[in-house]
Design a protein around this motif. Structure first.
Motif, PDB file in Angstrom:
ATOM      1  N   ARG A  58       0.826  -1.216   0.000  1.00  0.00           N
ATOM      2  CA  ARG A  58       0.000   0.000   0.000  1.00  0.00           C
ATOM      3  C   ARG A  58       0.853   1.255   0.000  1.00  0.00           C
ATOM      4  O   ARG A  58       0.572   2.208   0.713  1.00  0.00           O
ATOM      5  CB  ARG A  58      -0.913  -0.007   1.213  1.00  0.00           C
ATOM      6  CG  ARG A  58      -1.916  -1.123   1.158  1.00  0.00           C
ATOM      7  CD  ARG A  58      -2.769  -1.124   2.396  1.00  0.00           C
ATOM      8  NE  ARG A  58      -3.664  -2.248   2.387  1.00  0.00           N
ATOM      9  CZ  ARG A  58      -4.975  -2.144   2.314  1.00  0.00           C
ATOM     10  NH1 ARG A  58      -5.531  -0.970   2.277  1.00  0.00           N
ATOM     11  NH2 ARG A  58      -5.714  -3.223   2.297  1.00  0.00           N
ATOM     12  N   SER A  59       1.890   1.253  -0.797  1.00  0.00           N
ATOM     13  CA  SER A  59       2.783   2.404  -0.855  1.00  0.00           C
ATOM     14  C   SER A  59       2.151   3.526  -1.687  1.00  0.00           C
ATOM     15  O   SER A  59       1.190   3.314  -2.430  1.00  0.00           O
ATOM     16  CB  SER A  59       4.124   2.003  -1.465  1.00  0.00           C
ATOM     17  OG  SER A  59       3.959   1.645  -2.811  1.00  0.00           O
ATOM     18  N   ALA A  60       2.721   4.693  -1.560  1.00  0.00           N
ATOM     19  CA  ALA A  60       2.231   5.842  -2.320  1.00  0.00           C
ATOM     20  C   ALA A  60       2.455   5.639  -3.812  1.00  0.00           C
ATOM     21  O   ALA A  60       1.635   6.069  -4.636  1.00  0.00           O
ATOM     22  CB  ALA A  60       2.924   7.111  -1.851  1.00  0.00           C
ATOM     23  N   GLU A  61       3.531   4.969  -4.160  1.00  0.00           N
ATOM     24  CA  GLU A  61       3.812   4.701  -5.564  1.00  0.00           C
ATOM     25  C   GLU A  61       2.743   3.770  -6.175  1.00  0.00           C
ATOM     26  O   GLU A  61       2.318   3.962  -7.311  1.00  0.00           O
ATOM     27  CB  GLU A  61       5.193   4.073  -5.704  1.00  0.00           C
ATOM     28  CG  GLU A  61       5.640   3.908  -7.129  1.00  0.00           C
ATOM     29  CD  GLU A  61       7.047   3.332  -7.212  1.00  0.00           C
ATOM     30  OE1 GLU A  61       7.534   3.221  -8.339  1.00  0.00           O
ATOM     31  OE2 GLU A  61       7.638   3.003  -6.176  1.00  0.00           O
ATOM     32  N   ALA A  62       2.296   2.790  -5.408  1.00  0.00           N
ATOM     33  CA  ALA A  62       1.255   1.882  -5.892  1.00  0.00           C
ATOM     34  C   ALA A  62      -0.054   2.636  -6.117  1.00  0.00           C
ATOM     35  O   ALA A  62      -0.742   2.414  -7.123  1.00  0.00           O
ATOM     36  CB  ALA A  62       1.041   0.750  -4.900  1.00  0.00           C
ATOM     37  N   PHE A  63      -0.403   3.522  -5.206  1.00  0.00           N
ATOM     38  CA  PHE A  63      -1.622   4.311  -5.387  1.00  0.00           C
ATOM     39  C   PHE A  63      -1.474   5.292  -6.545  1.00  0.00           C
ATOM     40  O   PHE A  63      -2.447   5.597  -7.233  1.00  0.00           O
ATOM     41  CB  PHE A  63      -1.987   5.041  -4.103  1.00  0.00           C
ATOM     42  CG  PHE A  63      -2.584   4.137  -3.064  1.00  0.00           C
ATOM     43  CD1 PHE A  63      -3.804   3.526  -3.275  1.00  0.00           C
ATOM     44  CD2 PHE A  63      -1.915   3.882  -1.885  1.00  0.00           C
ATOM     45  CE1 PHE A  63      -4.360   2.675  -2.336  1.00  0.00           C
ATOM     46  CE2 PHE A  63      -2.444   3.041  -0.930  1.00  0.00           C
ATOM     47  CZ  PHE A  63      -3.677   2.435  -1.151  1.00  0.00           C
ATOM     48  N   GLY A  64      -0.265   5.781  -6.772  1.00  0.00           N
ATOM     49  CA  GLY A  64      -0.019   6.650  -7.926  1.00  0.00           C
ATOM     50  C   GLY A  64      -0.208   5.917  -9.242  1.00  0.00           C
ATOM     51  O   GLY A  64      -0.798   6.450 -10.192  1.00  0.00           O
ATOM     52  N   ILE A  65       0.283   4.683  -9.308  1.00  0.00           N
ATOM     53  CA  ILE A  65       0.090   3.886 -10.515  1.00  0.00           C
ATOM     54  C   ILE A  65      -1.385   3.565 -10.724  1.00  0.00           C
ATOM     55  O   ILE A  65      -1.887   3.592 -11.848  1.00  0.00           O
ATOM     56  CB  ILE A  65       0.950   2.606 -10.442  1.00  0.00           C
ATOM     57  CG1 ILE A  65       2.427   2.977 -10.522  1.00  0.00           C
ATOM     58  CG2 ILE A  65       0.585   1.636 -11.558  1.00  0.00           C
ATOM     59  CD1 ILE A  65       3.373   1.830 -10.270  1.00  0.00           C
ATOM     60  N   LEU A  66      -2.098   3.274  -9.652  1.00  0.00           N
ATOM     61  CA  LEU A  66      -3.536   3.015  -9.742  1.00  0.00           C
ATOM     62  C   LEU A  66      -4.282   4.253 -10.242  1.00  0.00           C
ATOM     63  O   LEU A  66      -5.138   4.153 -11.128  1.00  0.00           O
ATOM     64  CB  LEU A  66      -4.094   2.584  -8.390  1.00  0.00           C
ATOM     65  CG  LEU A  66      -5.594   2.355  -8.313  1.00  0.00           C
ATOM     66  CD1 LEU A  66      -5.999   1.209  -9.226  1.00  0.00           C
ATOM     67  CD2 LEU A  66      -6.026   2.104  -6.886  1.00  0.00           C
ATOM     68  N   ALA A  67      -3.939   5.416  -9.714  1.00  0.00           N
ATOM     69  CA  ALA A  67      -4.587   6.664 -10.152  1.00  0.00           C
ATOM     70  C   ALA A  67      -4.261   6.957 -11.616  1.00  0.00           C
ATOM     71  O   ALA A  67      -5.141   7.395 -12.374  1.00  0.00           O
ATOM     72  CB  ALA A  67      -4.140   7.818  -9.266  1.00  0.00           C
ATOM     73  N   GLU A  68      -3.027   6.697 -12.012  1.00  0.00           N
ATOM     74  CA  GLU A  68      -2.639   6.912 -13.403  1.00  0.00           C
ATOM     75  C   GLU A  68      -3.395   5.951 -14.329  1.00  0.00           C
ATOM     76  O   GLU A  68      -3.836   6.336 -15.409  1.00  0.00           O
ATOM     77  CB  GLU A  68      -1.139   6.705 -13.558  1.00  0.00           C
ATOM     78  CG  GLU A  68      -0.613   7.016 -14.926  1.00  0.00           C
ATOM     79  CD  GLU A  68       0.899   6.840 -15.000  1.00  0.00           C
ATOM     80  OE1 GLU A  68       1.417   6.902 -16.118  1.00  0.00           O
ATOM     81  OE2 GLU A  68       1.543   6.637 -13.954  1.00  0.00           O
ATOM     82  N   SER A  69      -3.571   4.724 -13.885  1.00  0.00           N
ATOM     83  CA  SER A  69      -4.310   3.739 -14.671  1.00  0.00           C
ATOM     84  C   SER A  69      -5.770   4.163 -14.844  1.00  0.00           C
ATOM     85  O   SER A  69      -6.333   4.033 -15.935  1.00  0.00           O
ATOM     86  CB  SER A  69      -4.231   2.373 -13.996  1.00  0.00           C
ATOM     87  OG  SER A  69      -5.021   1.436 -14.645  1.00  0.00           O
ATOM     88  N   ILE A  70      -6.376   4.669 -13.792  1.00  0.00           N
ATOM     89  CA  ILE A  70      -7.762   5.140 -13.880  1.00  0.00           C
ATOM     90  C   ILE A  70      -7.847   6.370 -14.783  1.00  0.00           C
ATOM     91  O   ILE A  70      -8.774   6.504 -15.582  1.00  0.00           O
ATOM     92  CB  ILE A  70      -8.326   5.416 -12.474  1.00  0.00           C
ATOM     93  CG1 ILE A  70      -8.477   4.097 -11.706  1.00  0.00           C
ATOM     94  CG2 ILE A  70      -9.664   6.143 -12.555  1.00  0.00           C
ATOM     95  CD1 ILE A  70      -8.868   4.259 -10.263  1.00  0.00           C
ATOM     96  N   GLY A  71      -6.872   7.263 -14.680  1.00  0.00           N
ATOM     97  CA  GLY A  71      -6.857   8.447 -15.547  1.00  0.00           C
ATOM     98  C   GLY A  71      -6.724   8.087 -17.016  1.00  0.00           C
ATOM     99  O   GLY A  71      -7.404   8.663 -17.878  1.00  0.00           O
ATOM    100  N   ILE A  72      -5.867   7.121 -17.319  1.00  0.00           N
ATOM    101  CA  ILE A  72      -5.720   6.666 -18.698  1.00  0.00           C
ATOM    102  C   ILE A  72      -7.017   6.023 -19.181  1.00  0.00           C
ATOM    103  O   ILE A  72      -7.406   6.185 -20.333  1.00  0.00           O
ATOM    104  CB  ILE A  72      -4.526   5.703 -18.819  1.00  0.00           C
ATOM    105  CG1 ILE A  72      -3.223   6.487 -18.644  1.00  0.00           C
ATOM    106  CG2 ILE A  72      -4.529   4.963 -20.142  1.00  0.00           C
ATOM    107  CD1 ILE A  72      -1.994   5.624 -18.553  1.00  0.00           C
ATOM    108  N   ASN A  73      -7.694   5.302 -18.298  1.00  0.00           N
ATOM    109  CA  ASN A  73      -8.972   4.697 -18.669  1.00  0.00           C
ATOM    110  C   ASN A  73     -10.005   5.763 -19.020  1.00  0.00           C
ATOM    111  O   ASN A  73     -10.757   5.598 -19.982  1.00  0.00           O
ATOM    112  CB  ASN A  73      -9.478   3.809 -17.536  1.00  0.00           C
ATOM    113  CG  ASN A  73     -10.590   2.909 -17.978  1.00  0.00           C
ATOM    114  OD1 ASN A  73     -10.422   2.151 -18.915  1.00  0.00           O
ATOM    115  ND2 ASN A  73     -11.730   2.992 -17.310  1.00  0.00           N
ATOM    116  N   VAL A  74     -10.040   6.848 -18.265  1.00  0.00           N
ATOM    117  CA  VAL A  74     -10.973   7.941 -18.571  1.00  0.00           C
ATOM    118  C   VAL A  74     -10.661   8.520 -19.950  1.00  0.00           C
ATOM    119  O   VAL A  74     -11.566   8.732 -20.765  1.00  0.00           O
ATOM    120  CB  VAL A  74     -10.908   9.033 -17.480  1.00  0.00           C
ATOM    121  CG1 VAL A  74     -11.652  10.283 -17.912  1.00  0.00           C
ATOM    122  CG2 VAL A  74     -11.452   8.511 -16.168  1.00  0.00           C
ATOM    123  N   VAL A  75      -9.392   8.737 -20.236  1.00  0.00           N
ATOM    124  CA  VAL A  75      -9.001   9.289 -21.531  1.00  0.00           C
ATOM    125  C   VAL A  75      -9.369   8.330 -22.666  1.00  0.00           C
ATOM    126  O   VAL A  75      -9.889   8.750 -23.708  1.00  0.00           O
ATOM    127  CB  VAL A  75      -7.491   9.619 -21.548  1.00  0.00           C
ATOM    128  CG1 VAL A  75      -7.014   9.965 -22.942  1.00  0.00           C
ATOM    129  CG2 VAL A  75      -7.187  10.745 -20.589  1.00  0.00           C
TER     130      VAL A  75
END
Length: 104
Positions: A58-75
């Motif tokens: 549950r590191s900050a980097e893991a949550f950053g990758i998850l947020a980036e993945s969701i952002g790419i999905n929106v795009v």
């Protein structure tokens, strides 16, 4: 039936692109699904990025990758919706021109 406007279409697809990964992650967290099958790639194409978070916990980097993945999905959802809406608009205009006797 009225043809949906472009901004409304983009807004709805952005919301779906944001909410769908959150629902999928929640269902995985609740153990509704045992494994991710091929259906996940069709629903959430950028989920392939989650392989990078395999041993991060549950590191900050893991949550950053998850947020980036969701952002790419929106795009991705917005781009696909834009293409489909544009094609539908052209086909609709072409069909209306056939009825009116004009030509596009």
């Amino acid at each position: 039936m009225r043809f949906p406007t472009f901004p409304r279409t983009i807004l709805w697809d952005a919301v779906v692109g944001l909410v769908l990964p959150i629902v999928v992650m929640s269902l995985f967290r609740l153990h509704v699904f045992r494994i991710a099958g091929m259906w996940l790639i069709w629903v959430w194409p950028s989920s392939i990025m989650l392989m990078a978070t395999e041993n991060m916990g549950r590191s900050a980097e893991a949550f950053g990758i998850l947020a980036e993945s969701i952002g790419i999905n929106v795009v991705l959802y917005v781009v696909v919706a834009s293409i489909v809406w544009s094609l539908a608009w052209v086909i609709r205009a072409w069909r209306l021109s056939l009825r009116d006797g004009t030509t596009i």
